[in-house]
Design a protein around this motif. Structure first.
Motif, PDB file in Angstrom:
ATOM      1  N   LEU A   1      50.372  28.672  47.289  1.00 52.78           N
ATOM      2  CA  LEU A   1      50.360  30.324  46.515  1.00 52.78           C
ATOM      3  C   LEU A   1      49.368  29.999  45.579  1.00 52.78           C
ATOM      4  CD1 LEU A   1      54.198  32.195  45.951  1.00 52.78           C
ATOM      5  CD2 LEU A   1      52.332  32.001  48.340  1.00 52.78           C
ATOM      6  N   ARG A   2      48.512  31.706  45.245  1.00 57.12           N
ATOM      7  CA  ARG A   2      47.602  31.962  44.061  1.00 57.12           C
ATOM      8  C   ARG A   2      48.079  32.884  44.066  1.00 57.12           C
ATOM      9  NH1 ARG A   2      41.326  31.633  45.123  1.00 57.12           N
ATOM     10  NH2 ARG A   2      41.071  33.754  46.335  1.00 57.12           N
ATOM     11  N   LEU A   3      47.976  33.532  42.085  1.00 55.38           N
ATOM     12  CA  LEU A   3      48.212  34.609  41.959  1.00 55.38           C
ATOM     13  C   LEU A   3      46.414  35.280  41.500  1.00 55.38           C
ATOM     14  CD1 LEU A   3      50.544  33.569  38.493  1.00 55.38           C
ATOM     15  CD2 LEU A   3      51.004  34.603  41.573  1.00 55.38           C
ATOM     16  N   ARG A   4      46.886  37.056  41.314  1.00 56.78           N
ATOM     17  CA  ARG A   4      45.050  36.952  40.844  1.00 56.78           C
ATOM     18  C   ARG A   4      45.746  38.251  40.285  1.00 56.78           C
ATOM     19  NH1 ARG A   4      41.434  37.784  46.241  1.00 56.78           N
ATOM     20  NH2 ARG A   4      39.921  38.476  44.169  1.00 56.78           N
ATOM     21  N   TYR A   5      45.013  38.444  39.242  1.00 58.82           N
ATOM     22  CA  TYR A   5      45.246  39.898  38.585  1.00 58.82           C
ATOM     23  C   TYR A   5      43.332  40.187  37.948  1.00 58.82           C
ATOM     24  CZ  TYR A   5      46.017  43.239  34.782  1.00 58.82           C
ATOM     25  OH  TYR A   5      46.192  44.295  34.464  1.00 58.82           O
ATOM     26  N   ARG A   6      42.676  40.753  37.886  1.00 62.75           N
ATOM     27  CA  ARG A   6      41.809  41.086  37.551  1.00 62.75           C
ATOM     28  C   ARG A   6      40.498  40.479  38.526  1.00 62.75           C
ATOM     29  NH1 ARG A   6      40.712  45.288  33.357  1.00 62.75           N
ATOM     30  NH2 ARG A   6      39.051  43.541  32.057  1.00 62.75           N
ATOM     31  N   ARG A   7      39.505  40.136  37.452  1.00 60.61           N
ATOM     32  CA  ARG A   7      38.834  39.332  37.676  1.00 60.61           C
ATOM     33  C   ARG A   7      39.220  37.961  38.261  1.00 60.61           C
ATOM     34  NH1 ARG A   7      32.690  39.450  36.497  1.00 60.61           N
ATOM     35  NH2 ARG A   7      32.479  37.733  37.890  1.00 60.61           N
ATOM     36  N   MET A   8      40.366  37.820  37.533  1.00 55.70           N
ATOM     37  CA  MET A   8      41.164  36.135  37.681  1.00 55.70           C
ATOM     38  C   MET A   8      42.002  35.700  38.815  1.00 55.70           C
ATOM     39  SD  MET A   8      41.805  36.636  33.140  1.00 55.70           S
ATOM     40  CE  MET A   8      42.857  35.257  33.470  1.00 55.70           C
ATOM     41  N   ALA A   9      42.398  34.237  38.437  1.00 55.77           N
ATOM     42  CA  ALA A   9      42.664  33.855  40.117  1.00 55.77           C
ATOM     43  C   ALA A   9      43.791  31.982  39.026  1.00 55.77           C
ATOM     44  CB  ALA A   9      42.345  33.423  40.984  1.00 55.77           C
TER      45      ALA A   9
ATOM     46  N   GLU B   1      49.008  49.440  47.908  1.00 51.05           N
ATOM     47  CA  GLU B   1      47.667  48.895  47.740  1.00 51.05           C
ATOM     48  C   GLU B   1      46.517  48.259  48.061  1.00 51.05           C
ATOM     49  OE1 GLU B   1      45.379  52.433  47.766  1.00 51.05           O
ATOM     50  OE2 GLU B   1      44.746  52.587  50.227  1.00 51.05           O
ATOM     51  N   VAL B   2      46.267  46.750  47.891  1.00 53.48           N
ATOM     52  CA  VAL B   2      45.633  46.063  47.523  1.00 53.48           C
ATOM     53  C   VAL B   2      43.841  46.069  47.736  1.00 53.48           C
ATOM     54  CG1 VAL B   2      44.692  43.765  46.995  1.00 53.48           C
ATOM     55  CG2 VAL B   2      47.191  44.679  47.475  1.00 53.48           C
ATOM     56  N   ILE B   3      43.426  46.682  46.826  1.00 54.45           N
ATOM     57  CA  ILE B   3      41.824  46.482  47.224  1.00 54.45           C
ATOM     58  C   ILE B   3      40.675  45.417  45.862  1.00 54.45           C
ATOM     59  CG2 ILE B   3      39.569  47.938  47.028  1.00 54.45           C
ATOM     60  CD1 ILE B   3      41.685  50.479  46.488  1.00 54.45           C
ATOM     61  N   GLU B   4      40.212  44.946  46.749  1.00 52.07           N
ATOM     62  CA  GLU B   4      39.469  43.486  46.166  1.00 52.07           C
ATOM     63  C   GLU B   4      37.789  44.235  46.161  1.00 52.07           C
ATOM     64  OE1 GLU B   4      39.712  40.089  49.434  1.00 52.07           O
ATOM     65  OE2 GLU B   4      40.248  39.294  47.716  1.00 52.07           O
ATOM     66  N   ARG B   5      36.955  43.786  45.302  1.00 52.45           N
ATOM     67  CA  ARG B   5      35.852  44.290  45.188  1.00 52.45           C
ATOM     68  C   ARG B   5      34.733  43.154  44.951  1.00 52.45           C
ATOM     69  NH1 ARG B   5      34.232  47.864  39.434  1.00 52.45           N
ATOM     70  NH2 ARG B   5      35.000  45.648  38.793  1.00 52.45           N
ATOM     71  N   ASP B   6      33.876  43.286  45.429  1.00 50.89           N
ATOM     72  CA  ASP B   6      32.552  42.017  46.013  1.00 50.89           C
ATOM     73  C   ASP B   6      32.840  41.098  44.227  1.00 50.89           C
ATOM     74  OD1 ASP B   6      30.851  44.157  44.928  1.00 50.89           O
ATOM     75  OD2 ASP B   6      29.348  43.412  46.140  1.00 50.89           O
ATOM     76  N   ASP B   7      32.686  41.055  42.985  1.00 52.19           N
ATOM     77  CA  ASP B   7      32.313  40.183  42.133  1.00 52.19           C
ATOM     78  C   ASP B   7      34.000  40.260  41.712  1.00 52.19           C
ATOM     79  OD1 ASP B   7      34.593  42.676  41.163  1.00 52.19           O
ATOM     80  OD2 ASP B   7      33.458  43.413  39.298  1.00 52.19           O
ATOM     81  N   GLY B   8      35.390  40.375  42.833  1.00 52.81           N
ATOM     82  CA  GLY B   8      36.108  38.895  42.477  1.00 52.81           C
ATOM     83  C   GLY B   8      37.522  40.149  41.794  1.00 52.81           C
ATOM     84  N   LEU B   9      36.628  41.313  41.674  1.00 49.74           N
ATOM     85  CA  LEU B   9      37.929  42.080  41.685  1.00 49.74           C
ATOM     86  C   LEU B   9      39.085  42.522  42.604  1.00 49.74           C
ATOM     87  CD1 LEU B   9      38.722  44.083  38.453  1.00 49.74           C
ATOM     88  CD2 LEU B   9      37.865  45.352  39.879  1.00 49.74           C
ATOM     89  N   ILE B  10      40.374  42.326  41.704  1.00 46.94           N
ATOM     90  CA  ILE B  10      41.593  43.092  42.509  1.00 46.94           C
ATOM     91  C   ILE B  10      42.488  43.768  42.064  1.00 46.94           C
ATOM     92  CG2 ILE B  10      43.291  40.961  42.100  1.00 46.94           C
ATOM     93  CD1 ILE B  10      43.401  40.865  45.607  1.00 46.94           C
TER      94      ILE B  10
ATOM     95  N   MET C   1      32.239  37.615  48.221  1.00 45.78           N
ATOM     96  CA  MET C   1      32.343  38.149  47.150  1.00 45.78           C
ATOM     97  C   MET C   1      32.588  36.739  46.385  1.00 45.78           C
ATOM     98  SD  MET C   1      36.459  38.468  46.470  1.00 45.78           S
ATOM     99  CE  MET C   1      37.042  37.138  46.525  1.00 45.78           C
ATOM    100  N   GLU C   2      32.535  37.007  45.208  1.00 44.69           N
ATOM    101  CA  GLU C   2      32.205  36.225  43.985  1.00 44.69           C
ATOM    102  C   GLU C   2      33.358  35.727  44.420  1.00 44.69           C
ATOM    103  OE1 GLU C   2      30.449  37.293  40.567  1.00 44.69           O
ATOM    104  OE2 GLU C   2      29.696  39.289  41.580  1.00 44.69           O
ATOM    105  N   GLU C   3      33.875  34.324  44.089  1.00 42.83           N
ATOM    106  CA  GLU C   3      34.930  33.918  44.090  1.00 42.83           C
ATOM    107  C   GLU C   3      35.614  34.203  42.590  1.00 42.83           C
ATOM    108  OE1 GLU C   3      36.881  31.854  45.269  1.00 42.83           O
ATOM    109  OE2 GLU C   3      35.556  32.324  46.814  1.00 42.83           O
ATOM    110  N   PRO C   4      36.921  34.828  42.107  1.00 42.32           N
ATOM    111  CA  PRO C   4      37.697  34.997  41.139  1.00 42.32           C
ATOM    112  C   PRO C   4      37.903  33.721  39.768  1.00 42.32           C
ATOM    113  CG  PRO C   4      39.353  35.313  43.209  1.00 42.32           C
ATOM    114  CD  PRO C   4      37.754  34.558  43.750  1.00 42.32           C
ATOM    115  N   ILE C   5      37.705  33.704  38.728  1.00 37.00           N
ATOM    116  CA  ILE C   5      37.973  33.521  37.640  1.00 37.00           C
ATOM    117  C   ILE C   5      38.557  32.006  37.433  1.00 37.00           C
ATOM    118  CG2 ILE C   5      37.159  32.777  35.030  1.00 37.00           C
ATOM    119  CD1 ILE C   5      35.536  35.594  36.043  1.00 37.00           C
ATOM    120  N   ILE C   6      38.559  31.182  37.348  1.00 35.71           N
ATOM    121  CA  ILE C   6      40.200  30.516  36.560  1.00 35.71           C
ATOM    122  C   ILE C   6      40.656  31.051  35.647  1.00 35.71           C
ATOM    123  CG2 ILE C   6      41.445  28.108  37.223  1.00 35.71           C
ATOM    124  CD1 ILE C   6      41.291  28.946  39.878  1.00 35.71           C
ATOM    125  N   GLY C   7      42.459  31.491  34.973  1.00 36.28           N
ATOM    126  CA  GLY C   7      43.268  31.926  34.172  1.00 36.28           C
ATOM    127  C   GLY C   7      43.897  31.745  33.828  1.00 36.28           C
TER     128      GLY C   7
END
Lengths: 259, 259
Positions: B207-215, A40-49, B1-7
């Motif tokens: 593709l892109r990877l995402r984790y927490r607030r990063m992409a 299950e993938v959940i996105e939050r509006d601050d960019g958190l995934i 949604m805010e854009e994720p932060i590149i990292g």
């Protein structure tokens, strides 16, 4: 990136999780690849995934958290399992001989709940159901963090009013919540602060679910403290009867109707 | 949604996965909540999202797929593990007494690989490393589907040229790939078709990877058939020596330098 397609994300996900677990379901395994757990993938509006294995939605009672067992012991009379998902708790109540109705907005989730044996199901939100149902209930069950369905201060009164319409005298809500404010993770603490700065409750999360090429619309999901819950109940006819905080930061709130 | 932060998405993710597994690491558990498995989230440019538990990046050899074991038996001389991640295969080669260098662009992944005992590590891509390294290698190892690092027809020649610069005479590449075209999932079959319509290889994933607030930034990752691989090698000096298709759709390609 192309925008995801709006649809029954939870239902598609839970259908696949059920298919992986049982071999029953529509999704063909992809070309002999190793089967993978459904996530299950959940996105939050601050960019958190956030990703988390979805399989727990199908867990048998032996794998539940202790508070879920305590919650079921508090049920009495006719039970409406609100946001019943794949029937994790409703199927168990039925097994125990209780009168239980499973309510969910997800067509796919209700399909899986029925496949697992749940007999009495409704595809609707509480507002639609309250406007058309003649059935009345003694217990409203909101487990799996479903206290979040209160959404926030704007929407909670209408949600609680819908339950009151569906209630027999002396009815209770048994809800599982999580106090979000014990976090030491700055990413969450910052989100709570920024929420408050824009007039929202700290844990009033703005979320959407995603699965494969699908997404839900953005929606509010409330993660609140017991004190915040008490304030939300003011003027609604519902009052806290007991709070079980044995498994902190998780809690079970029992609310009774005094109308 | 805010854009994720590149990292350094992969590095942050693998640090957390290592912390969950070992208790060693910077991330505090959030306010007493139940610890959850770390999940890798990958977005594709058609709106597809996929989550999968990240823990396998740390798996000991007893949990590997059979083709990984066969790949390690093909290594000889000085080995460059390209995209070594948290050192899953490089640490094992070192344990066996081989001369192995772990190369990765992720600072966090190399940090974890070093914490797990890998002695010879480089933080760079193959182009940067080829331009400055004096070391030369007999084996280039691209496991964990890292044949994907060829990216596609435009970038593969430069990637293969960088390896050739780093190669001793008679050097070989041992690469793990996946033939994507056996899928029966229309979502993937449609993606392959649309890719071809815009002049890309079917399995040339964006593709892109995402984790927490990063992409990460968007990048190409190539999933190709053996025939497509053969075409990509034309004119590069690298030639197929053998293909191991025992674990179809996965395969091991061994390529040798004839310059």
């Amino acid at each position: 990136m192309e925008e995801p397609i709006i649809g029954d994300v939870f239902g598609e996900m839970i259908r696949d999780a059920y298919a992986v677990r049982t071999g029953i379901g529509p999704r063909p395994l992809a070309g002999g690849r190793l089967p993978r757990p459904v996530v299950e993938v959940i996105e939050r509006d601050d960019g958190l995934i956030n990703g988390a294995p979805a399989d727990h939605y199908l867990d048998e009672p032996s794998l539940w958290q202790p508070h879920d067992h305590r919650a079921l012991r508090l049920c009495r009379g006719a039970v409406l399992d609100v946001g019943c998902g794949a029937g994790r708790t409703a199927v168990e109540l039925q097994r125990r001989g209780m009168a239980v109705t499973g309510l969910d907005t997800s067509v796919g989730a209700i399909e899986v709940a029925r496949a697992r044996g749940l007999r009495d199901t409704v595809i609707a939100d509480v507002h639609t159901y309250a406007s058309r149902a003649t059935a009345r209930y003694d217990t409203f069950l909101l487990l799996g963090n479903n206290l979040g369905l209160l959404e926030g201060p704007e929407r909670a009164p209408a949600f609680l009013a819908a339950l009151a319409e569906l209630a027999r005298p002396g009815a209770r809500i048994i809800a599982h919540g999580t106090d979000p404010y014990g976090t030491t993770d700055p990413l969450h603490a910052d989100y709570h602060r920024r929420n408050r700065e824009r007039g929202r409750l700290g844990g009033q999360l703005r979320l959407r679910l995603r699965y494969r090429r699908m997404a839900t619309e953005w929606f509010d999901y409330l993660v609140c403290s017991v004190d915040e819950l008490k304030q939300l109940l003011e003027g609604t006819g519902w009052r806290i009867k007991s709070i079980d905080e044995q498994d902190r930061p998780y809690y079970l709130a029992v609310m009774e109707l005094h109308s």
